[in-house]
Design an enzyme around this catalytic site. Structure first.
Site, mmCIF file in Angstrom:
data_model
loop_
_atom_site.group_PDB
_atom_site.id
_atom_site.type_symbol
_atom_site.label_atom_id
_atom_site.label_comp_id
_atom_site.label_asym_id
_atom_site.label_seq_id
_atom_site.Cartn_x
_atom_site.Cartn_y
_atom_site.Cartn_z
ATOM 1 N N HIS A 62 0.848 -1.193 0.000
ATOM 2 C CA HIS A 62 0.000 0.000 0.000
ATOM 3 C C HIS A 62 0.886 1.247 0.000
ATOM 4 O O HIS A 62 2.070 1.181 0.333
ATOM 5 C CB HIS A 62 -0.893 0.009 1.232
ATOM 6 C CG HIS A 62 -1.975 -1.013 1.187
ATOM 7 N ND1 HIS A 62 -3.195 -0.817 1.781
ATOM 8 C CD2 HIS A 62 -2.033 -2.254 0.630
ATOM 9 C CE1 HIS A 62 -3.964 -1.887 1.592
ATOM 10 N NE2 HIS A 62 -3.272 -2.780 0.903
ATOM 11 N N GLU A 64 0.987 3.898 2.014
ATOM 12 C CA GLU A 64 1.545 4.259 3.317
ATOM 13 C C GLU A 64 2.670 3.317 3.724
ATOM 14 O O GLU A 64 3.689 3.756 4.252
ATOM 15 C CB GLU A 64 0.445 4.245 4.395
ATOM 16 C CG GLU A 64 -0.627 5.273 4.186
ATOM 17 C CD GLU A 64 -1.796 4.801 3.339
ATOM 18 O OE1 GLU A 64 -2.867 5.408 3.417
ATOM 19 O OE2 GLU A 64 -1.640 3.815 2.577
ATOM 20 N N CYS A 89 -6.548 2.736 4.865
ATOM 21 C CA CYS A 89 -7.363 1.543 5.094
ATOM 22 C C CYS A 89 -7.072 1.029 6.509
ATOM 23 O O CYS A 89 -6.242 1.578 7.227
ATOM 24 C CB CYS A 89 -7.026 0.482 4.040
ATOM 25 S SG CYS A 89 -5.360 -0.215 4.244
ATOM 26 N N CYS A 92 -3.315 0.009 6.925
ATOM 27 C CA CYS A 92 -2.403 1.150 7.097
ATOM 28 C C CYS A 92 -2.703 1.920 8.382
ATOM 29 O O CYS A 92 -1.789 2.459 9.010
ATOM 30 C CB CYS A 92 -2.459 2.050 5.868
ATOM 31 S SG CYS A 92 -1.838 1.199 4.386
#
Length: 169
Positions: A62, A64, A89, A92
């Site tokens: 992801h 992040e 999400c 993260c």
């Protein structure tokens, strides 16, 4: 203190531009346009990254996490700022909580709300800049690639339930 608020908004807006550039890079690579960056309180860039799930076939890649990994080891994360084009999400958000990052700047939370309420409930300052550019960039992608988007957020294609809300059969 109005001038402080304006200065902070300008600082966060400049930080968001770094994350937006990463989102555009991800899109140009054929991936989901979500970018992120990790900064010190005074604005020094430590790491930047973007969602690489599609490009690398890695469900944990992801935006992040990419920025976090590229920042390298830090003595502490309590004084760091995570900037992301989209609300984080749950995965993260867990990273943010685990490492006690106290400030999260979000480009937008319209396309996906993620864990921002949970982060706030746990004492993390979440600043939503409500960037129209961020909204439109992801919205266009979601409309063009709904299956990839649903996979990214853990939504079951058939039922519409997210994985965290799905009940075992």
């Amino acid at each position: 203190m109005v001038s402080d608020a304006i200065a902070d908004r300008e600082k966060y807006g400049a930080m968001l531009q770094v994350a937006l550039a990463e989102a555009r890079t991800g899109l140009a690579e054929g991936g989901i346009p979500i970018g992120a960056a990790l900064f010190t309180q005074d604005g020094k860039l430590l790491g930047k990254g973007h969602n690489r799930r599609v490009q690398e076939g890695d469900p944990s890649a992801h935006g992040e996490t990419d920025a976090f990994r590229r920042a390298g080891r830090q003595r502490t994360y309590r004084d760091k700022i995570m900037v992301t084009t989209l609300a984080p999400c749950w995965y993260c958000s867990g990273l943010i909580r685990q490492f006690a990052i106290r400030t999260v700047v979000v480009g937008e939370s319209e396309n996906f709300r993620g864990g921002i309420d949970w982060l706030r409930e746990n004492g993390i300052e979440v600043i939503d800049l409500r960037s129209r550019e961020c909204v439109h960039l992801l919205e266009k992608y979601v409309n063009q690639h709904p299956d990839v988007w649903k996979e990214d957020i853990g939504e079951d294609q058939a039922s519409g339930e997210t994985e965290r809300n799905a009940r075992p059969q």
